[in-house]
Design a protein around this motif. Sequence first.
Motif, PDB file in Angstrom:
ATOM      1  N   GLY A   1       0.549  -1.171  -0.135  1.00 31.40           N
ATOM      2  CA  GLY A   1       0.161   0.247  -0.103  1.00 31.40           C
ATOM      3  C   GLY A   1       0.753   0.764   0.391  1.00 31.40           C
ATOM      4  N   ALA A   2       1.298   1.771   0.937  1.00 31.26           N
ATOM      5  CA  ALA A   2       1.651   3.544   1.454  1.00 31.26           C
ATOM      6  C   ALA A   2       2.880   2.667   2.286  1.00 31.26           C
ATOM      7  N   VAL A   3       3.344   1.873   1.882  1.00 30.47           N
ATOM      8  CA  VAL A   3       4.945   1.064   2.785  1.00 30.47           C
ATOM      9  C   VAL A   3       4.220   1.042   3.888  1.00 30.47           C
ATOM     10  N   THR A   4       2.700   0.206   4.159  1.00 25.62           N
ATOM     11  CA  THR A   4       1.888   0.260   5.071  1.00 25.62           C
ATOM     12  C   THR A   4       2.351  -1.336   5.539  1.00 25.62           C
ATOM     13  N   CYS A   5       2.115  -2.095   4.490  1.00 30.72           N
ATOM     14  CA  CYS A   5       1.071  -3.635   5.783  1.00 30.72           C
ATOM     15  C   CYS A   5       1.867  -4.335   5.363  1.00 30.72           C
ATOM     16  N   SER A   6       2.615  -4.458   6.802  1.00 31.96           N
ATOM     17  CA  SER A   6       4.293  -4.799   6.212  1.00 31.96           C
ATOM     18  C   SER A   6       4.052  -6.609   6.786  1.00 31.96           C
ATOM     19  N   LEU A   7       2.834  -7.278   7.275  1.00 33.74           N
ATOM     20  CA  LEU A   7       2.635  -8.619   7.135  1.00 33.74           C
ATOM     21  C   LEU A   7       1.782  -9.173   6.066  1.00 33.74           C
ATOM     22  N   GLY A   8       1.863  -7.977   5.074  1.00 30.67           N
ATOM     23  CA  GLY A   8       0.601  -8.862   4.209  1.00 30.67           C
ATOM     24  C   GLY A   8      -1.058  -8.562   4.239  1.00 30.67           C
ATOM     25  N   HIS A   9      -1.837  -9.369   2.966  1.00 32.79           N
ATOM     26  CA  HIS A   9      -2.898  -9.513   4.111  1.00 32.79           C
ATOM     27  C   HIS A   9      -3.640 -10.558   4.585  1.00 32.79           C
ATOM     28  N   SER A  10      -4.674  -9.978   5.461  1.00 29.82           N
ATOM     29  CA  SER A  10      -5.789 -11.219   5.623  1.00 29.82           C
ATOM     30  C   SER A  10      -4.222 -12.456   6.963  1.00 29.82           C
TER      31      SER A  10
ATOM     32  N   PRO B   1       5.458  -6.254   1.671  1.00 32.88           N
ATOM     33  CA  PRO B   1       5.090  -6.958   2.910  1.00 32.88           C
ATOM     34  C   PRO B   1       6.396  -7.769   3.678  1.00 32.88           C
ATOM     35  N   PHE B   2       6.735  -7.791   4.657  1.00 35.28           N
ATOM     36  CA  PHE B   2       8.495  -8.053   5.374  1.00 35.28           C
ATOM     37  C   PHE B   2       8.431 -10.319   5.210  1.00 35.28           C
TER      38      PHE B   2
END
Length: 420
Positions: A37-46, A397-398
């Motif tokens: 996203g905007a360098v935000t979703c570090s764990l990915g989604h769901s 994501p990380f």
Amino acid sequence: MHNIQPNLNKTYLKAASAKGVYIYDENGKAYLDGSSGAVTCSLGHSHEKLLPFIKKQLDKLQFVYRSQFASEEAEQLATRLYELSPDKSLTHSFFVNSGTEAIETAMKIAIQYWQENGKPEKTHFTTRKKSYHGITMGALSLSGHALRRQRFEAMLEKYPALSADLENDSLEDQVAEFEKAIDTIGPSKIAAFVAEPMVGAAGTALAPVNEYYACFKAVCDKHEILFIADEVMTGLGRTGTWFGMEHWGTQADIVAVGKSLGAGYAPIAATLMTDKVLAPIKKGSGLIMSGHTYSGHPLSCATALKVLDIVEEDDLLDNVIKKGAYIKSALYDLQKKYPVMQIVRGKGLMMGFELDPAIKGMQAKLIEHCYQNGLLIYPAVGGKEGTDENGVLISPPFTINKSETDELLGKLEQSLKECS
Ligand SMILES: Cc1ncc(COP(=O)(O)O)c(C=O)c1O
């Protein structure tokens, strides 16, 4: 359409679902989230460990107002951030809902710190021209990001903004510029120096030399100026360390974090501070004059705490370092093939490259081709003045694995080929 999206004249596809590093649109097409996203979703989604935890927390406690109750969730998160901070220096946390609010609160705490120390005239800030600290008037006053400032210029404070080239000017010259800026206003009027350890949207992962922050902190200390590190983008793992400032071995007095704190699962950010900063306020008025209805929201705090747990348990900082190094070397290879990529830089999974600014519209074209090819990347500005719309951030994501990283790089190369 009633909901306002950034571009009022564009029809946006709707996101229908997301899992891991992929987002699926309403037609079922997958997009690899190469920018979190905007360098935000570090764990990915769901994330499979996080979702059940959030659901459980929802059944327990969602919201209490901070002037009526404390919460175990906020207490634990503050303790955790303190434990993660370099040398356990950031003893206190003030929770807010966005990076912008964390910066506004940092400004207010800095001003209040000096008031409570009998120096109420210290209300100014020094900043850097290549910077973005947030979208409200206070945070925007600190920001040099021309595009985001220009309409409101008349209403913004004109703080001295350092324009030295972080990569190419000598450190001596940069320190001299800082001293001169302090002298122009007078150290007795300056509350704090504000800087992003690595400049994100306003500099395309631009970083100063190794000794930079130690030298600047020494100048700050000499003139009784606080140092606020804006770690909204760099903080909590993005660059491969918990705090970006660790790369420079220097500690700030006040630190703003956001983005990777809630990792996209909760709107939460925080202003962290040392004991030195809090002590006079606690002893004096006993009240930090900032805050929001949703500050310290228990559901957001619990979510952030679990995000940090997962980053630690799954050794994700190690993955950030390894995948970051892999992407960086692949970007250097791409640079050799596609000379339109002029500069490659970054640390961990905050990687960036600047495109040839002479080719107008190249950034937008590349981002669009990536989108069509199912890859999301993030725009940034660059160039000598920080006004060229030619930068791209690659910040997945990380959790990204090897085959997903290869897919990201493949889609990027395909898009570069189409644009060249
Ligand atoms: C370094 C930095 N500071 C502050 C902000 C503002 O954060 P938010 O958009 O969460 O208000 C951003 C957002 O991109 C940022 O990158």
